[in-house]
Scaffold this active site. Structure first.
Site, PDB file in Angstrom:
ATOM      1  N   GLU A  96       0.779  -1.312  -0.025  1.00 57.59           N
ATOM      2  CA  GLU A  96       0.168   0.044  -0.045  1.00 57.59           C
ATOM      3  C   GLU A  96       0.948   1.335  -0.072  1.00 57.59           C
ATOM      4  O   GLU A  96       1.991   1.414   0.663  1.00 57.59           O
ATOM      5  CB  GLU A  96      -0.887   0.084   1.374  1.00 57.59           C
ATOM      6  CG  GLU A  96      -1.802   1.189   1.365  1.00 57.59           C
ATOM      7  CD  GLU A  96      -2.900   1.383   2.319  1.00 57.59           C
ATOM      8  OE1 GLU A  96      -3.708   0.457   2.304  1.00 57.59           O
ATOM      9  OE2 GLU A  96      -2.620   2.057   3.292  1.00 57.59           O
ATOM     10  N   PRO A 110      -0.551   8.759  -2.005  1.00 59.71           N
ATOM     11  CA  PRO A 110      -0.045   9.892  -3.225  1.00 59.71           C
ATOM     12  C   PRO A 110       0.785  10.947  -2.203  1.00 59.71           C
ATOM     13  O   PRO A 110       0.478  11.542  -1.129  1.00 59.71           O
ATOM     14  CB  PRO A 110      -1.340  10.624  -3.512  1.00 59.71           C
ATOM     15  CG  PRO A 110      -2.468   9.570  -3.103  1.00 59.71           C
ATOM     16  CD  PRO A 110      -2.046   9.021  -1.816  1.00 59.71           C
ATOM     17  N   THR A 140      -4.107   4.760  -1.395  1.00 60.54           N
ATOM     18  CA  THR A 140      -5.152   5.516  -0.422  1.00 60.54           C
ATOM     19  C   THR A 140      -5.606   6.797  -1.130  1.00 60.54           C
ATOM     20  O   THR A 140      -5.306   7.288  -2.006  1.00 60.54           O
ATOM     21  CB  THR A 140      -4.411   5.860   0.796  1.00 60.54           C
ATOM     22  OG1 THR A 140      -3.266   6.770   0.439  1.00 60.54           O
ATOM     23  CG2 THR A 140      -3.703   4.394   1.460  1.00 60.54           C
ATOM     24  N   TYR A 167     -11.383  -5.385  10.703  1.00 58.83           N
ATOM     25  CA  TYR A 167     -10.818  -5.055  11.971  1.00 58.83           C
ATOM     26  C   TYR A 167     -10.899  -6.176  13.039  1.00 58.83           C
ATOM     27  O   TYR A 167     -11.567  -6.727  13.776  1.00 58.83           O
ATOM     28  CB  TYR A 167     -11.547  -3.831  12.613  1.00 58.83           C
ATOM     29  CG  TYR A 167     -11.707  -2.789  11.724  1.00 58.83           C
ATOM     30  CD1 TYR A 167     -10.666  -1.956  11.732  1.00 58.83           C
ATOM     31  CD2 TYR A 167     -12.608  -2.552  10.724  1.00 58.83           C
ATOM     32  CE1 TYR A 167     -10.585  -0.608  10.978  1.00 58.83           C
ATOM     33  CE2 TYR A 167     -12.827  -1.658   9.946  1.00 58.83           C
ATOM     34  CZ  TYR A 167     -11.784  -0.721   9.950  1.00 58.83           C
ATOM     35  OH  TYR A 167     -11.893   0.404   8.936  1.00 58.83           O
ATOM     36  N   HIS A 201     -13.649  -2.809  15.381  1.00 55.34           N
ATOM     37  CA  HIS A 201     -13.848  -1.339  15.012  1.00 55.34           C
ATOM     38  C   HIS A 201     -13.904  -0.529  16.388  1.00 55.34           C
ATOM     39  O   HIS A 201     -14.775  -0.792  16.986  1.00 55.34           O
ATOM     40  CB  HIS A 201     -14.813  -0.927  14.166  1.00 55.34           C
ATOM     41  CG  HIS A 201     -14.651   0.496  13.426  1.00 55.34           C
ATOM     42  ND1 HIS A 201     -14.770   1.628  14.011  1.00 55.34           N
ATOM     43  CD2 HIS A 201     -14.042   0.810  12.238  1.00 55.34           C
ATOM     44  CE1 HIS A 201     -14.584   2.646  13.148  1.00 55.34           C
ATOM     45  NE2 HIS A 201     -14.182   2.158  12.000  1.00 55.34           N
ATOM     46  N   GLU A 209      19.684  -7.279 -25.967  1.00 55.62           N
ATOM     47  CA  GLU A 209      20.116  -7.636 -27.531  1.00 55.62           C
ATOM     48  C   GLU A 209      20.933  -6.602 -28.014  1.00 55.62           C
ATOM     49  O   GLU A 209      21.664  -6.908 -29.072  1.00 55.62           O
ATOM     50  CB  GLU A 209      18.665  -7.782 -28.315  1.00 55.62           C
ATOM     51  CG  GLU A 209      17.871  -6.736 -28.367  1.00 55.62           C
ATOM     52  CD  GLU A 209      16.738  -6.661 -29.463  1.00 55.62           C
ATOM     53  OE1 GLU A 209      16.392  -8.041 -29.810  1.00 55.62           O
ATOM     54  OE2 GLU A 209      16.040  -5.665 -29.781  1.00 55.62           O
ATOM     55  N   THR A 210      21.148  -5.285 -27.517  1.00 58.05           N
ATOM     56  CA  THR A 210      22.127  -4.415 -28.194  1.00 58.05           C
ATOM     57  C   THR A 210      23.504  -4.906 -28.083  1.00 58.05           C
ATOM     58  O   THR A 210      24.165  -4.397 -28.883  1.00 58.05           O
ATOM     59  CB  THR A 210      21.748  -3.008 -27.394  1.00 58.05           C
ATOM     60  OG1 THR A 210      20.351  -2.727 -27.696  1.00 58.05           O
ATOM     61  CG2 THR A 210      22.626  -2.005 -28.049  1.00 58.05           C
ATOM     62  N   THR A 269      22.528   7.014 -33.397  1.00 54.95           N
ATOM     63  CA  THR A 269      21.487   6.027 -33.443  1.00 54.95           C
ATOM     64  C   THR A 269      20.643   5.925 -32.060  1.00 54.95           C
ATOM     65  O   THR A 269      21.150   6.348 -31.061  1.00 54.95           O
ATOM     66  CB  THR A 269      22.141   4.418 -33.378  1.00 54.95           C
ATOM     67  OG1 THR A 269      22.919   4.373 -32.188  1.00 54.95           O
ATOM     68  CG2 THR A 269      22.854   4.244 -34.478  1.00 54.95           C
TER      69      THR A 269
END
Length: 664
Positions: free
Chosen positions: A81, A84, A112, A216, A220, A487-488, A505
């Site tokens: 969790e 912001p 949240t 809970y 609660h 792959e480079t 490139t």
């Protein structure tokens, strides 16, 4: 149920007050009324799988399906969790951490809901946008908290419509608490309790959302008794909730007793324990005060003895959580853990690592499902199978620019002139920003440019991994904010020569002829298949070399090319308007899949973005009008963007031979 949001309690002592901004609502979508169904049908109803058979076949994006599958197979899992952040920079940082967290393989993350920060708005710090970024840009299955405190049904409906438009399919439904007021007051025209919110979501949106509710283990704090709270929880489940995540607790027996009591009153859905790592004395004291939880004497006395030693408390918190989780998992009643990170996931990572649940390195045992970064938006992009190769290193940009498409290419790219790419009006959208700080970019791309050769050297250092002239490693370019693709390495030496000589490139892939789909470098798709690639190269070239390039291209009829400039008045091509498949795979029991194409129409869209990055991303670190800025503007105005495809994937790659002739 009188749902007291744990999220609010956790954030009260980790966040400062938030400035309330004007209420923002995203575009409204037409409500789709769906028929009611039992919880069992909600959790098992299949969705149409893609024609290729890739992806989570039959999974419709609701987390409950994954949870039930893991429990049935006795396969342990975890979820995390987050809340912001308060600032745009914090939002950018959190999204960049999501990319790393994904490697640990959480089953999902949840975000949240904080009424004081306009959680349903379009700001980067809103709950809605963080959850959308985790889902759409980071490939994490995300659950959005939603509280009914202080909101009318109209507001709640708009939030849910917006969540649906963004592809969010999972909601943690809570009553919540009013901002800045300890006294609960019902909102006129609103919803009173968590059970009513669950019922409202089901009535308005039918089976679309997966719904979680809070439990809970000790009851609660606002309920008159533990038994009464169990009945309120049963009401939420009976109203349509799919699973339960609990408030924190400190002993395994408290949770296991709670589960037994739930089963005895007829609550049969999955119950996931909420785990809170102790990371600081003050946070523990404040949390227990607000939530009215009793901390066992053994834990409190230990913490009190080391309360002034933050490192010691964190270490103890990790140890205490590991022991608690081990007891839960060993009970064979618990297979999933939900950790409250407080946005400080280091302790959680350590706990999960000690439990053997954290994937410390990328999982290479299972091939990629497709050769490009996928979204977790199962409601809108389930069947997406084809993308232009140009955005291979900027997948978040591609997702952003195609987010509003009604349909996504499945099987074949088709007519690219019909879907419209949205404008990329800002390179500073928080989910498109570089994961590095401006000061770090300045060191990589040089604090001062003296000539275009300095630019060439930066490109070469990125390809080779060698430090630049001030001793800093170049780990990203404006066109690629990640490390080089594996792959480079097949092309490193040749790419270094090109960049050293001013052929800059920004995208490439080697030719591949019938590699096993299990190949750890180029493999993708279902087991026992074979994958193929045409050699591809995309680069910027100086206008002084254009005539030589055109001359040399005549010697290579098997090479398709497309050459454009920033102004758009040069458009040279020998491939018409039809897309060219450059990656495809053959797998048992399904059609040939071609997930990557070179599309001439899309290239015209991409070229604007590719050129703009010279100024918006690289040039932005220099003072306007400086010599460095002018060098980059010269490239922006005088270079051409070129893509090349060698169609003979069997004989080998002639693109480098071609370009070496241009250099000579």
């Amino acid at each position: 149920s009188l749902s007291l949001s744990l999220s609010r309690l956790l954030v009260l002592f980790t966040m400062q007050s938030t400035v309330v901004e004007p209420f923002e609502i995203g575009p409204m979508g037409k409500k789709e009324q769906e028929s009611d169904s039992s919880r069992s049908s909600r959790s098992s109803s299949p969705s149409a799988s893609s024609s290729s058979g890739f992806g989570d076949e039959g999974w419709n994006g609701k987390i409950i399906e994954k949870i039930e599958s893991r429990i049935q197979n006795k396969d342990c899992f975890f979820s995390l969790e987050f809340f912001p952040p308060r600032t745009r920079a914090g939002a950018t940082n959190l999204v960049s951490r999501f990319d790393r967290i994904k490697c640990g393989q959480p089953l999902f993350v949840d975000i949240t809901w904080h009424p004081g920060g306009m959680p349903g708005g379009d700001e980067p710090t809103s709950s809605m946008m963080i959850a959308s970024a985790a889902l759409n840009y980071c490939g994490l299955d995300a659950m959005l908290h939603l509280t009914c405190a202080g909101q009318t049904k109209q507001h709640i409906r708009k939030h849910l419509i917006k969540a649906k438009l963004k592809g969010i399919k999972n909601i943690l439904a809570l009553r919540g608490d009013p901002v800045g007021d300890d006294q609960w007051k019902p909102t006129e025209g609103g919803i009173g309790y968590g059970s009513d919110l669950v019922r409202f979501i089901r009535d308005e949106f039918g089976d679309y959302f997966g719904i979680c509710v809070a439990g809970y283990p000790t009851g609660h704090p606002d309920c008159s008794s533990y038994e009464e709270d169990l009945q309120h929880l049963k009401e939420k489940v009976d109203a349509g909730a799919d699973f339960i995540i609990t408030q924190l607790f400190f002993t395994a027996e408290v949770f296991l007793k709670f589960v037994r009591d739930c089963r005895n009153v007829g609550i049969l859905c999955p119950i996931i324990p909420g785990i809170f790592p102790i990371q600081a004395y003050n946070s523990l004291r404040q949390l227990t005060k607000l939530s009215k939880l009793e901390v066992p004497e053994e834990i409190m006395s230990t913490v009190l003895a080391i309360k002034d030693n933050d490192e010691a408390i964190r270490n103890y918190g990790v140890h205490q959580c590991v022991q608690l989780c081990k007891q839960l998992l060993e009970s064979q009643e618990v297979f999933g853990l939900h950790l409250y990170t407080l946005n400080r996931e280091v302790a959680c990572t350590e706990i999960l690592s000690q439990l053997g649940l954290w994937q410390s390195a990328p999982d290479t045992s299972t091939p990629r499902r497709l050769p490009w970064k996928q979204t977790a938006n199962h409601s809108r992009r389930t069947c997406e199978e084809v993308r232009p190769i140009f955005w291979a290193s900027r997948p978040n940009s591609y997702i952003h620019r195609t987010l509003d498409w009604a349909e996504y290419p499945n099987g074949r790219w088709g007519n690219s002139s019909s879907p419209a790419f949205s404008e990329l009006t800002s390179h500073y959208l928080f989910y498109l920003q570089s994961k590095s700080k401006p000061s770090e970019l300045s060191e990589m791309w040089l604090p001062e440019l003296n000539s275009v050769q300095d630019v060439f050297d930066v490109f070469e250092c990125y390809i080779t991994g060698k430090p630049n002239k001030i001793g800093k490693k170049v780990t990203k370019l404006p066109w690629n904010d990640e490390e080089l693709a594996a792959e480079t390495t097949y092309l490193t030496d040749k790419l270094a020569i090109l960049n050293r000589n001013g052929l800059l490139t920004i995208n490439s892939q080697p030719n591949v002829n019938s590699a096993p789909s299990s190949d750890q470098v180029v493999g993708w798709g279902k087991p026992d298949g074979y994958v193929y690639q045409k050699a591809y190269l995309e680069l910027f070239i100086n206008c002084s070399r254009l005539a030589k390039l055109e001359e040399v291209l005549k010697e290579y009829p098997r090479v398709n090319y497309h050459i454009v400039n920033q102004k758009g008045n040069v458009n040279l091509s020998n491939c018409g308007q039809k897309p060219i498949a450059v990656t495809w795979g053959v797998f048992p029991g399904c059609e040939i899949i071609q997930p990557t194409v070179v599309d001439p129409v899309s290239f015209q869209i991409w070229k604007d973005e590719a050129f703009e990055l010279w100024l918006a991303r690289w040039g932005h670190i220099y003072e306007e009008g400086s010599k460095s800025a002018e060098i980059l503007r010269h490239i922006y105005e005088n270079y051409y963007l070129v893509n090349l495809v060698d169609n003979d994937f069997v004989k080998g790659n002639v693109l480098f031979d071609l370009l070496l002739k241009v250099i000579s």
